[in-house]
Scaffold this active site. Structure first.
Site, mmCIF file in Angstrom:
data_model
loop_
_atom_site.group_PDB
_atom_site.id
_atom_site.type_symbol
_atom_site.label_atom_id
_atom_site.label_comp_id
_atom_site.label_asym_id
_atom_site.label_seq_id
_atom_site.Cartn_x
_atom_site.Cartn_y
_atom_site.Cartn_z
ATOM 1 N N TYR A 1 -2.040 6.370 1.175
ATOM 2 C CA TYR A 1 -1.903 5.144 2.100
ATOM 3 C C TYR A 1 -2.096 5.144 3.624
ATOM 4 O O TYR A 1 -2.839 4.803 4.069
ATOM 5 C CB TYR A 1 -0.639 4.354 1.566
ATOM 6 C CG TYR A 1 -0.610 3.068 2.129
ATOM 7 C CD1 TYR A 1 -1.251 1.885 2.035
ATOM 8 C CD2 TYR A 1 0.299 2.965 3.346
ATOM 9 C CE1 TYR A 1 -1.095 0.735 2.472
ATOM 10 C CE2 TYR A 1 0.650 1.670 3.997
ATOM 11 C CZ TYR A 1 -0.125 0.582 3.501
ATOM 12 O OH TYR A 1 0.001 -0.477 4.150
ATOM 13 N N VAL B 1 -13.568 -6.847 -1.506
ATOM 14 C CA VAL B 1 -13.992 -6.040 -0.368
ATOM 15 C C VAL B 1 -14.778 -4.852 -0.859
ATOM 16 O O VAL B 1 -15.329 -4.144 0.118
ATOM 17 C CB VAL B 1 -12.838 -5.798 0.521
ATOM 18 C CG1 VAL B 1 -12.166 -7.103 1.040
ATOM 19 C CG2 VAL B 1 -11.690 -4.906 0.196
ATOM 20 N N THR C 1 5.303 -5.713 -0.605
ATOM 21 C CA THR C 1 6.279 -4.960 0.060
ATOM 22 C C THR C 1 7.599 -4.610 -0.739
ATOM 23 O O THR C 1 8.212 -3.720 -0.676
ATOM 24 C CB THR C 1 6.718 -5.513 1.409
ATOM 25 O OG1 THR C 1 5.535 -5.323 2.335
ATOM 26 C CG2 THR C 1 7.746 -4.685 2.344
ATOM 27 N N VAL D 1 7.504 -6.524 5.812
ATOM 28 C CA VAL D 1 7.135 -8.035 5.960
ATOM 29 C C VAL D 1 7.623 -8.222 4.454
ATOM 30 O O VAL D 1 7.017 -7.535 3.589
ATOM 31 C CB VAL D 1 5.880 -8.217 6.211
ATOM 32 C CG1 VAL D 1 5.591 -9.972 6.302
ATOM 33 C CG2 VAL D 1 5.510 -7.807 7.658
#
Length: 248
Positions: free
Chosen positions: A153, A62, A191, A186
């Site tokens: 973040y 990306v 995570t 999640v």
């Protein structure tokens, strides 16, 4: 899900975790999915698991505009349209504010922020021609409820919220909707970092960590025609974490 049949939806970071779950759920709901991943081999593997009748693998880092261009062009060549984009790819770095470097901060910006911006710019011209499209930015509750050691973040996620809302205003008259999903904890590799589920999740209102498919269901709603009157919307999927804990 009604409103997803034969839609064509590109998902970034779809080789694992939340992205893979989103791709699988959308495909099982009737959509054709484009599996974007920095590793073409991993994208190909996931597409094979879903079934090549429903999935197209593409190499997509990306942070590289040229790969965005190629991925969208491949999608148009195969399907003749692109109905949705799920900006899911992201990276997490947790370090004390005084210890994170400018280089590390820039890495977060490149993937979490500019990667989303570049992807939106890549699909919008095609959606404008169609006079219809749905962009879903999969973000984080850190955008408005950050935890410690996540300042950089959280900043990248909050910036995409502002960009998404501004884009929703601008693109709405063109038939393009821009919405957001904010997962809480999640159970993914990113995570848990391979350390298992922290006991903390026992104390949130629903008493457990979330599962990737639960995020996928929120994304599916926003990708479908069932959410045709939603733009600039934020869906929080966090088991009530941001409400507080059940500890007495």
């Amino acid at each position: 899900m009604a409103g997803l049949d034969n839609k064509v939806i590109l998902i970034t970071g779809a080789n694992r975790g939340q992205g893979k779950a989103i791709a699988e759920h959308l495909a099982s709901s009737g959509a054709n999915v484009v599996i974007g991943s920095r590793s073409y081999e991993q994208a190909e593997e996931v597409a094979g698991q879903i079934g090549l009748a429903r999935a197209l693998p593409v190499e997509l880092d990306v942070t590289m505009e040229s790969q965005w261009t190629n991925a969208v062009e491949e999608t148009i060549r195969k399907y003749g349209k692109i109905d949705g984009l799920v900006n899911n790819a992201g990276i997490l770095k947790r370090k004390p504010f005084t210890e994170i470097t400018a280089e590390e901060y820039q890495q977060l910006i490149d993937v979490n922020q500019i990667g989303v911006f570049t992807g939106m710019q890549a699909v919008i011209p095609y959606m404008e021609k169609q006079k219809k499209g749905s962009i879903i930015n999969n973000l984080s509750i850190s955008a408005f409820a950050p935890i410690s050691k996540s300042s950089a973040y959280a900043a990248t996620k909050a910036s995409v919220v502002a960009m998404s809302k501004a884009a929703a205003i601008e693109l709405g008259p063109k038939g393009i909707r821009v919405n957001m999903v904010h997962p809480g904890g999640v159970e993914t590799e990113m995570t848990t970092e391979g350390k298992g589920v922290p006991d903390f999740y026992d104390t949130i209102p629903l008493g457990r960590i979330g599962q990737p498919v639960e995020i996928a269901k929120a994304v599916a709603f926003l990708a479908s025609d069932e959410s045709s009157y939603c733009t600039g919307t934020e869906i929080i999927v966090d088991g009530g974490m941001t409400l507080g804990t059940t500890d007495q």
